[in-house]
Design a protein around this motif. Structure first.
Motif, PDB file in Angstrom:
ATOM      1  N   SER A  93     -39.094  16.350   7.476  1.00  0.00           N
ATOM      2  CA  SER A  93     -38.586  17.723   7.635  1.00  0.00           C
ATOM      3  C   SER A  93     -37.076  17.696   7.723  1.00  0.00           C
ATOM      4  O   SER A  93     -36.483  16.695   8.135  1.00  0.00           O
ATOM      5  CB  SER A  93     -39.145  18.361   8.911  1.00  0.00           C
ATOM      6  N   PHE A  97     -21.262  14.030   8.757  1.00  0.00           N
ATOM      7  CA  PHE A  97     -20.669  15.378   8.699  1.00  0.00           C
ATOM      8  C   PHE A  97     -21.641  16.441   9.195  1.00  0.00           C
ATOM      9  O   PHE A  97     -21.490  17.622   8.915  1.00  0.00           O
ATOM     10  CB  PHE A  97     -20.223  15.756   7.278  1.00  0.00           C
ATOM     11  N   HIS A  98     -22.643  16.013   9.887  1.00  0.00           N
ATOM     12  CA  HIS A  98     -23.644  16.954  10.414  1.00  0.00           C
ATOM     13  C   HIS A  98     -24.172  17.863   9.319  1.00  0.00           C
ATOM     14  O   HIS A  98     -24.297  19.070   9.488  1.00  0.00           O
ATOM     15  CB  HIS A  98     -23.046  17.788  11.545  1.00  0.00           C
ATOM     16  N   LEU A  99     -24.476  17.244   8.187  1.00  0.00           N
ATOM     17  CA  LEU A  99     -24.974  18.051   7.086  1.00  0.00           C
ATOM     18  C   LEU A  99     -26.384  18.537   7.358  1.00  0.00           C
ATOM     19  O   LEU A  99     -26.741  19.658   7.044  1.00  0.00           O
ATOM     20  CB  LEU A  99     -24.967  17.227   5.794  1.00  0.00           C
ATOM     21  N   ARG A 100     -27.212  17.625   7.887  1.00  0.00           N
ATOM     22  CA  ARG A 100     -28.569  18.051   8.203  1.00  0.00           C
ATOM     23  C   ARG A 100     -29.143  17.086   9.226  1.00  0.00           C
ATOM     24  O   ARG A 100     -28.622  16.001   9.462  1.00  0.00           O
ATOM     25  CB  ARG A 100     -29.449  18.078   6.958  1.00  0.00           C
ATOM     26  N   ALA A 116     -26.324   9.426   2.752  1.00  0.00           N
ATOM     27  CA  ALA A 116     -26.194  10.575   3.649  1.00  0.00           C
ATOM     28  C   ALA A 116     -25.476  10.189   4.934  1.00  0.00           C
ATOM     29  O   ALA A 116     -24.865  11.017   5.595  1.00  0.00           O
ATOM     30  CB  ALA A 116     -27.572  11.142   3.983  1.00  0.00           C
ATOM     31  N   ARG A 158     -24.816  26.273  12.960  1.00  0.00           N
ATOM     32  CA  ARG A 158     -23.663  27.109  12.659  1.00  0.00           C
ATOM     33  C   ARG A 158     -23.688  27.452  11.179  1.00  0.00           C
ATOM     34  O   ARG A 158     -23.674  26.570  10.325  1.00  0.00           O
ATOM     35  CB  ARG A 158     -22.361  26.394  13.003  1.00  0.00           C
ATOM     36  N   TYR A 208     -27.805  22.845   8.574  1.00  0.00           N
ATOM     37  CA  TYR A 208     -26.628  23.384   9.294  1.00  0.00           C
ATOM     38  C   TYR A 208     -26.644  23.098  10.791  1.00  0.00           C
ATOM     39  O   TYR A 208     -26.450  23.990  11.595  1.00  0.00           O
ATOM     40  CB  TYR A 208     -26.511  24.899   9.110  1.00  0.00           C
TER      41      TYR A 208
END
Lengths: 573, 420
Positions: free
Chosen positions: B99, B84-87, B64, B125, B103
């Motif tokens: 947790s 990629f700022h996935l989570r 990740a 976003r 987005y």
């Protein structure tokens, strides 16, 4: 005499010049009247020009008579008396001749003077005319010049206007360009946003795809290794997330927000209170600075009941201080009143400034000596006034001290103390007097009422006795249910009779109740049934209360209420 | 790859830990018991305990990836932002729970905690629209979720009182939105359109003022009652106000004690020759400062107000105009006007206020640290051999010392307290 005519035309110019010659001639005539024919008009003047010939030419030795007659004719036509003697002979009236000559001379003088004047005027007019012509010429030149200037200025104005128009046009063009550029920018911005959004969506899709691919490998590596789990910072255990916790969280959040708002509001209130205090102080100071004259007209215009503005405001705002009101109208009032006072103060200061500047400029205009004198005079006057005032104050103080110091025993000091309250005392005494008068009046009225009541009571008694006798007779006549009816009906009859009798005397409900009670009062031994006795207990209290009220309401009313008044009073007293 | 823990007073080494890879980021937990070390390249976060040196914890994000990592305010959770700022993954040190926040927004300041550590705001976003989620930090429950009227959210920051959240837009649009804790929009402020907008913001410690520095070289101050602008501060190249004090740093010519020159030159002498002393002179207004106008065709131009900081007693605001990189502007907030301008010889790198007093420390990339307080201004030379280019500085919370960092070294500067 053809020659005569010639002489006529010639003599006119002669008149203007040679008055001396004529005088000479007259003298000649006087000297030798008989020898007129020979030496008449013989000029012996040194500076005679060509007159000599004229004078001799007119009358010669031959035509004396003709000339005389001609002269006579001329003179008469001119309005002079004839120079002939009375008889139409050839004898000359010398006196008339002399008179005529004198007249002629005078006329000649007059004419000469007139001529001189005319010539003077003529000269004057000539010079005026020259002057005017010069002026006219100059003005014409000026007019020309100014016309040329105007033309030049108009030309310049036209140029400037055209420049102005050009600049306006440029400005408009620039503005249009700016607008156009802004439109371009905005359209590009929207296009750009649209493109960005598209790219972002693509990117998101890629991210998702990548994430799926990466995650699908079933990476066991994503994990946390920890030796042992650590306790929480506050020592408590972690709680499950439930609806209750959700509600609690909401509550906590609102509590936090509310406490923040409350704190802020407190701060604002404190600030507000401080500012209000400052404003009030300022207002008081401004009012004290202002001259009191400006406030008097206000007082006069308003009613005596309404206070003048500042006093009213101060009163109001002091109240406000105590209650800490902060409603819109009060706030507005405060700010408005401060603004008004400030404006007044400003005007006052401005007028003072003007006065000072006027005084200053006045001093500058006039010579220093004078202004100083004035100043000194004024200062002397003021000093005198101050002296007088001081003396007055001294005398008043002395008097006061005497008054305070002279009495040494207690009584007089007390009296003196009292005399400071003299006014109040007098007022109180007046009130006492009034009160006592009223009391006396009341006493009188009461007495009269009681008398009337007593009379009424007596009348009633008599009436009752009569009635009782009459009823007795009735019952005796009925004979059968005597006792029974007496027991039952008597009380009711009493009551009923009482009611009916008294009811029409007193109209109101109150009085009906009182009616019942009267019967009870006056005949306490009356045998009445149970429920009525209960009323008896209650109503006396009612009576006493009502009696007082009745007394207060109708002091001069019916006799019945007043009876109870008295009885009530008796009871209580 | 070592982590060294020293005592702040004596600089004595207390602990030594070894990490698996080059450490990119370290952070203390709020109770100062744990230290997290983030290694972005390997995607690993290691946590060390101060009390128990044997205790260890390793969080491996694996494929990740790891872009950012930070503590939660309670000091027991770690928030990792994946590549990629996935989570954002919330790892707990107390329980086995994990947790996820989906987005998250890929922006500079996408995560903000309130000062009391109760609430956390996350910028998200979805579908090309910006949202804000407010979480309760105690149980990570979602409290509020609302959308914002921004084009492209750039940053979020809580007010120190924890009741207002400032959200501002990308620099292409000057827009700042103020949301209440419960998600209501309190106010929007937009100073102008089209030109480049907000560059930096700062809340005053009492939450009374919000200072917004923008690309037009102005700072606008909003007040917390009406959220309207109460004043704007300009940063012109010429300082003309007669009441402003301008301190100019000038080089002190080294005292050339020629008679004492010796061969070989002593270290001290060598140092003094290389490092020039400097002092402050007061320049007479009007003073014209060095103004730089960068090329207009490049992105992220060095113009506008890049740095803003309020002093801890709420009395002063220090700003830096990137167009005038050598100057620090100090504004008096009580009077809302310019009080002092510090003109340095080199470009200002960073400044920070003392957490206790109105004292500002400035570093400009040379071996001197500059201190300003209302009493005056002083330039302090770091007494070190060779070069020590101070890149950043950090105050101790007591205000008695500060750490000065260069690229490879650091030193601690102790300040004496005035015993009055």
């Amino acid at each position: 005499f053809v020659a005569m005519g010639d002489w006529k035309t010639v003599t006119v110019p002669v008149l203007s010049s040679d008055s001396k010659n004529i005088f000479q001639c007259t003298s000649e005539n006087k000297i030798s009247p008989p020898s007129m024919n020979s030496q008449v008009l013989h000029l012996t003047l040194p500076s005679s020009k060509s007159m000599h010939s004229f004078f001799s030419a007119f009358c010669t030795e031959e035509n004396i008579e003709q000339s005389i007659s001609y002269l006579d004719a001329e003179l008469t036509t001119l309005g002079f008396p004839s120079i002939y003697a009375e008889s139409k002979g050839k004898e000359l009236n010398l006196i008339s001749v002399i008179n005529c000559m004198n007249e002629l001379l005078a006329l000649q003088n007059k004419n000469l003077r007139a001529q001189e004047e005319v010539e003077m005027q003529h000269l004057k007019l000539g010079s005026d005319m020259d002057h005017l012509q010069n002026c006219y010429a100059k003005l014409k030149e000026q007019l020309e010049l100014s016309k040329r200037e105007i033309v030049g200025l108009q030309e310049r104005d036209r140029q400037l206007q055209s420049k102005n128009r050009n600049l306006h046009q440029l400005l408009k063009n620039e503005k249009d360009e700016v607008q156009k550029l802004q439109n371009i920018i905005s359209s590009r911005a929207t296009q750009y946003n649209h493109d960005m959004k598209r790219k972002e969506r693509e990117y998101n899709k890629l991210k998702e795809r990548l994430h799926q691919l990466v995650m699908s490998k079933k990476d066991k590596k994503i994990a946390m290794e920890v030796l042992n789990y650590v306790g929480r910072a506050n020592g408590k255990r972690g709680a499950w997330r439930t609806d209750k916790t959700e509600a609690r969280n909401e509550e906590e959040m609102y509590k936090v927000l509310l406490s923040d708002y409350e704190q802020r509001q407190k701060q604002l209130l404190v600030e507000n209170a401080e500012l209000k205090k400052v404003l009030q102080q300022m207002k008081k100071e401004i009012i004290s600075l202002l001259p009191p004259q400006k406030q008097k007209p206000k007082e006069r215009s308003e009613d005596g009941l309404v206070l003048s503005d500042p006093e009213e405001d101060i009163g109001e705002l002091n109240k406000e201080n105590m209650w800490e009101l902060s409603c819109e109208t009060v706030r507005e009032q405060l700010t408005n009143s401060i603004r008004k006072q400030w404006r007044m103060l400003k005007n006052h200061v401005e007028t003072l400034d003007n006065q000072v500047s006027r005084v200053y400029s006045g001093a500058l205009n006039e010579k220093d000596v004078i202004s100083r004198e004035d100043h000194e005079l004024e200062t002397e006057k003021l000093e005198l006034e101050i002296q007088q005032c001081k003396e007055m104050i001294k005398t008043q103080q002395q008097l006061l001290q005497q008054q305070l110091m002279s009495p040494c025993d207690d009584d007089t000091t007390l009296l003196l103390q009292d005399c400071y309250l003299l006014e109040e005392r007098e007022r109180l005494q007046e009130e006492w007097r009034l009160f006592r008068e009223q009391k006396k009046n009341f006493e009188k009225e009461r007495r009269s009422f009681t008398e009337a009541a007593i009379r009424l009571g007596l009348e009633r008694k008599a009436f009752e006795e009569d009635r009782g006798a009459w009823l007795k007779q009735q019952f005796l006549s009925m004979s059968t249910d005597y006792k029974h009816s007496e027991n039952v009906t008597a009380p009711s009859a009493f009551l009923g009779s009482n009611l009916t009798d008294d009811a029409y005397l007193l109209g109101s409900d109150q009085d009906n109740r009182l009616v019942k009670s009267t019967s009870q009062q006056r005949k306490p031994h009356c045998m009445l049934s149970g429920p009525v006795s209960a009323e008896r207990c209650q109503t006396p209290q009612y009576i006493t209360r009502n009696s007082y009220s009745a007394a207060s309401k109708k002091p001069a009313g019916d006799s019945k209420p007043n009876l109870w008044v008295e009885s009530g009073k008796e009871e209580t007293e | 790859y070592r982590l060294v823990v020293r005592d702040a007073g004596t600089l004595q080494i207390l602990q030594l830990y070894t990490c698996l890879d080059q450490i990119q980021y370290i952070e203390w937990s709020s109770d100062s018991l744990f230290i997290l070390c983030a290694m972005y390249k390997r995607g690993i976060v290691q946590v060390w305990s101060l009390e128990q040196p044997d205790w260890h914890c390793k969080i491996d994000e694996g494929s990740a990836g790891l872009v950012a990592s930070c503590w939660s305010p309670d000091g027991r959770h770690i928030l990792n932002t994946t590549e990629f700022h996935l989570r954002i993954t919330v790892w707990s040190l107390c329980t086995k729970s994990v947790s996820y926040i989906k987005y998250p927004k890929a922006c500079q300041q996408g995560l903000a905690f309130t000062k009391d550590g109760r609430y956390m705001a996350v910028a998200e976003r979805r579908d090309c629209k910006d949202f804000i989620s407010i979480f309760v930090c105690s149980d990570w429950q979602l409290l509020r979720h609302f959308d914002t009227e921004t084009q492209d959210l750039f940053g979020i920051e809580w007010a120190p009182n924890g009741c207002v959240l400032a959200v501002w837009d990308t620099c292409l649009e000057y827009k700042i939105l103020l949301y209440s804790l419960d998600g209501r929009l309190l106010s929007t402020y937009q100073a102008y359109e089209w030109s480049l907008g907000i560059k930096s913001i700062a809340w005053s410690p009492s939450s009374q003022f919000l200072a917004i520095g923008s690309y037009d070289e102005k700072v606008r101050i909003l007040n917390h009652v009406t959220w309207k602008k109460i004043t704007e501060f300009e940063h012109p190249a010429t300082v003309a106000n007669a009441k402003t004090i301008v301190y100019k740093e000038v080089e002190k010519s080294p005292s050339a004690e020629t008679q004492r020159l010796s061969f070989p030159p002593t270290r001290a002498l060598a140092n003094s020759l290389f490092s020039t002393q400097s002092k402050y002179d007061i320049s007479q207004v009007p003073v014209s400062l060095q103004y730089i106008k960068p090329a207009a065709d490049r992105a992220n131009p060095k113009v506008g107000i890049g740095m803003l900081a309020f002093s801890s007693d709420n009395c002063f605001l220090a700003t830096k105009n990137d167009n005038i990189p050598n100057a620090v502007w100090i504004w008096d907030i009580q009077k809302l006007k310019l009080s002092v301008v510090l003109e340095q010889l080199c470009a200002v790198q960073s400044f920070q206020w003392d957490p206790r007093q109105p004292r500002l420390a400035v570093c400009t990339g040379n071996s001197k640290v500059y201190l300003w307080s209302p009493a005056g201004c002083v330039s302090v030379q770091v007494p070190v051999e060779g070069d020590f280019q101070i890149v950043s500085l950090s105050w101790h919370s007591s205000g008695d010392s500060m750490a000065l960092l260069s690229k490879e070294n650091f030193c601690v500067c102790y300040l004496e307290r005035d015993e009055v």
